[in-house]
Design a protein around this motif. Structure first.
Motif, mmCIF file in Angstrom:
data_model
loop_
_atom_site.group_PDB
_atom_site.id
_atom_site.type_symbol
_atom_site.label_atom_id
_atom_site.label_comp_id
_atom_site.label_asym_id
_atom_site.label_seq_id
_atom_site.Cartn_x
_atom_site.Cartn_y
_atom_site.Cartn_z
ATOM 1 N N GLN A 212 0.846 -1.195 0.000
ATOM 2 C CA GLN A 212 0.000 0.000 0.000
ATOM 3 C C GLN A 212 0.883 1.247 0.000
ATOM 4 N N ILE A 213 1.817 1.297 -0.940
ATOM 5 C CA ILE A 213 2.825 2.353 -0.940
ATOM 6 C C ILE A 213 2.234 3.746 -1.131
ATOM 7 N N ALA A 411 -2.067 10.261 -13.888
ATOM 8 C CA ALA A 411 -1.552 9.489 -15.019
ATOM 9 C C ALA A 411 -0.153 9.992 -15.367
ATOM 10 N N SER A 412 0.810 9.086 -15.325
ATOM 11 C CA SER A 412 2.197 9.464 -15.608
ATOM 12 C C SER A 412 2.777 8.599 -16.711
ATOM 13 N N PRO A 413 3.563 9.195 -17.619
ATOM 14 C CA PRO A 413 4.257 8.393 -18.629
ATOM 15 C C PRO A 413 5.192 7.358 -18.008
ATOM 16 N N ALA A 414 5.545 7.558 -16.736
ATOM 17 C CA ALA A 414 6.440 6.619 -16.052
ATOM 18 C C ALA A 414 5.688 5.820 -14.992
ATOM 19 N N GLY A 415 4.379 5.644 -15.176
ATOM 20 C CA GLY A 415 3.517 5.075 -14.152
ATOM 21 C C GLY A 415 4.011 3.806 -13.497
ATOM 22 N N GLN A 416 4.272 2.748 -14.275
ATOM 23 C CA GLN A 416 4.699 1.476 -13.703
ATOM 24 C C GLN A 416 6.104 1.571 -13.125
ATOM 25 N N GLN A 417 7.000 2.278 -13.803
ATOM 26 C CA GLN A 417 8.358 2.432 -13.299
ATOM 27 C C GLN A 417 8.362 3.222 -11.993
ATOM 28 N N LEU A 422 9.418 3.502 -6.311
ATOM 29 C CA LEU A 422 8.951 3.889 -4.977
ATOM 30 C C LEU A 422 8.981 2.697 -4.036
ATOM 31 N N THR A 423 8.597 1.534 -4.537
ATOM 32 C CA THR A 423 8.678 0.308 -3.729
ATOM 33 C C THR A 423 10.117 0.032 -3.325
ATOM 34 N N ASN A 424 11.048 0.196 -4.267
ATOM 35 C CA ASN A 424 12.468 -0.009 -3.956
ATOM 36 C C ASN A 424 12.945 0.964 -2.886
ATOM 37 N N ALA A 428 14.457 -0.100 0.793
ATOM 38 C CA ALA A 428 15.802 0.315 1.211
ATOM 39 C C ALA A 428 15.758 1.113 2.510
ATOM 40 N N THR A 429 14.736 1.946 2.653
ATOM 41 C CA THR A 429 14.578 2.734 3.878
ATOM 42 C C THR A 429 14.290 1.845 5.076
#
Length: 457
Positions: A212-213, A411-417, A422-424, A428-429
């Motif tokens: 649930q990021i 809606a972002s052109p980089a949506g999936q990335q 953000l998950t990464n 890491a945090t």
């Protein structure tokens, strides 16, 4: 293998772009070359749809309803799951479906690449007001450069489900599970958390840290994109949510132990984490009460909304949509089919089908969250009745109450990335490998690179 797959997808996109940009027909959209005048035509001919992978009772009822509304159309359905590489490969080869069902996070990417038709004229030709039919946050999910690029469906707002049995034993109340008051929340977690030899046995609160990021960023005042869909993961407002997540997991043995424990949950089974008292509270999407419904008699549940930093209920929009590729051969039928699938009559048919299924199983009706406030309310009034279990009814009511407070990533052109980076950053945090600020900066660099690849700058 992941890098190789990404390269293949990128190559396919380039070829697809070349084939879709050959000419601009009259009456077309000036940016994409899509013949949007076709939306005014009557629905006829053959419709090739790629959607409804393994349709359930709700899906089949809607399919039957839409088929009746398009009686003069021969609907051919590829009922397999969406795959990004398959999609761009099909476009490059000329095997273009008329309509495709995809997660809303993909829409901005394909819109920016010129692979989809904008649908504003689809709506106007059919007298549909998107802001009236759907929640505004749902529409925002598929809006890019002030145009709507897909017909949205479904909306699964997250909220916090409570295990009253664990809470009562620890002396914790519903008021203590408050994401707007970190100190109170952490204290409640400490009272409920139990471990055996340093290994978690019961979590006070499972925040669904990497599931649930958006709740832990947008829900707490963060900003993930700007008005153009450009990633803003390094915005200072995003640090707060990651640091709070770290406090929550550190209070429960640290992220590594937390993750190992949650991975062991029988999430969909009869020995799930609520039945086994492995959680005192958990952040879950609206569909999860359906999983818990068969065990309601064994459980003492409740629910509270996720709250923003000002103490106001908040949730995040998410779901799937129907998009029409630029080279679709029958956009008129595609438009009318997607709108038929998401109009009140389709949801009425779906609600009736689901009610019959639940009656056979003697299960609790938790409602359908369609993405349309009017449909949600009408189905609730008709089918969602008191279950005789006050705690479970509180869970259902909480999800209905938070739906209107949805926020959209946009809606972002980089949506999936963006989602992956953000998950990464969160991982890491939580592992202590990087500070939240540094992790978000690295995530921003990677997602911005993806954005620039798609948009050309």
């Amino acid at each position: 293998m992941k890098k190789k797959r990404a390269a293949l997808v990128a190559a396919s996109v380039v070829v697809a772009l070349a084939t879709t940009a050959c000419e601009t027909p009259s009456g077309s959209d000036t940016e994409t070359g899509a013949d949007t005048s076709a939306f005014n035509a009557a629905a006829s001919g053959t419709l090739n749809a790629w959607a409804f992978d393994n349709a359930d009772d709700v899906g089949q009822a809607r399919l039957d309803y839409a088929a009746g509304k398009l009686s003069g159309v021969d609907i051919k359905l590829d009922a397999t799951g969406f795959d990004a590489q398959k999609f761009t490969t099909r476009l490059a080869s000329g095997d273009v479906p008329d309509i495709v069902q995809m997660d809303r996070a993909f829409v901005g990417t394909y819109a920016a690449q010129g692979l989809l038709m904008p649908l504003d004229k689809c709506f106007s030709a059919n007298d549909v007001d998107p802001q009236t039919r759907w929640y505004s946050s749902v529409v925002d999910d598929v809006t890019y450069k002030n145009q709507i690029w897909a017909v949205p469906q479904f909306y699964q707002p997250p909220a916090i489900i409570l295990n009253q049995k664990v809470m009562k034993a620890a002396g914790v109340t519903e008021a203590d599970i408050d994401t707007s008051n970190p100190d109170k929340l952490i204290a409640a977690i400490g009272k409920m958390y139990q471990a055996n030899g340093g290994v978690p046995v019961t979590l006070g609160f499972d925040p669904q840290a990497t599931g649930q990021i958006y709740m832990w960023t947008l829900g707490l005042g963060g900003k993930l994109t700007d008005a153009d869909g450009k990633p803003t993961l390094d915005d200072p407002s995003n640090v707060y949510g990651l640091e709070l997540l770290k406090r929550i997991t550190d209070a429960q043995g640290g992220y590594a132990k937390y993750k190992s424990f949650t991975d062991s949950f029988d999430f969909f089974g009869e020995q799930n984490q609520f039945v086994k008292d492995q959680v005192g509270a958990q952040l879950d999407a609206q569909w999860y009460p359906n999983v818990l419904s068969p065990y309601a008699g064994k459980l003492q549940l409740g629910a509270v909304p996720f709250k923003d930093r000002d103490g106001k209920p908040v949730t995040v929009a998410g779901g799937t949509s129907f998009a029409i590729p630029v080279k679709a051969k029958n956009p008129a039928a595609a438009c009318k089919w997607a709108l038929a699938l998401t109009e009140q009559g389709a949801w009425d048919a779906a609600g009736e089908a689901r009610a019959k299924t639940l009656a056979k199983d003697d299960s609790i009706n938790t409602g359908l969250f369609t993405g349309s406030p009017k449909a949600d309310q009408e189905l609730r009034e008709k089918y969602v009745k008191p279950s005789g279990n006050a705690g479970f009814d509180e869970v259902i009511n909480t999800y209905y109450e938070v739906a209107a407070s949805g926020r959209s990533v946009g809606a972002s052109p980089a949506g999936q990335q963006l989602k992956q980076e953000l998950t990464n950053a969160i991982t890491a945090t939580l592992l202590g490998q990087k500070s939240a600020q540094d992790a978000l900066a690295d995530a921003q660099n990677a997602s911005l690179s993806a954005y620039q690849t798609v948009t050309g700058g």
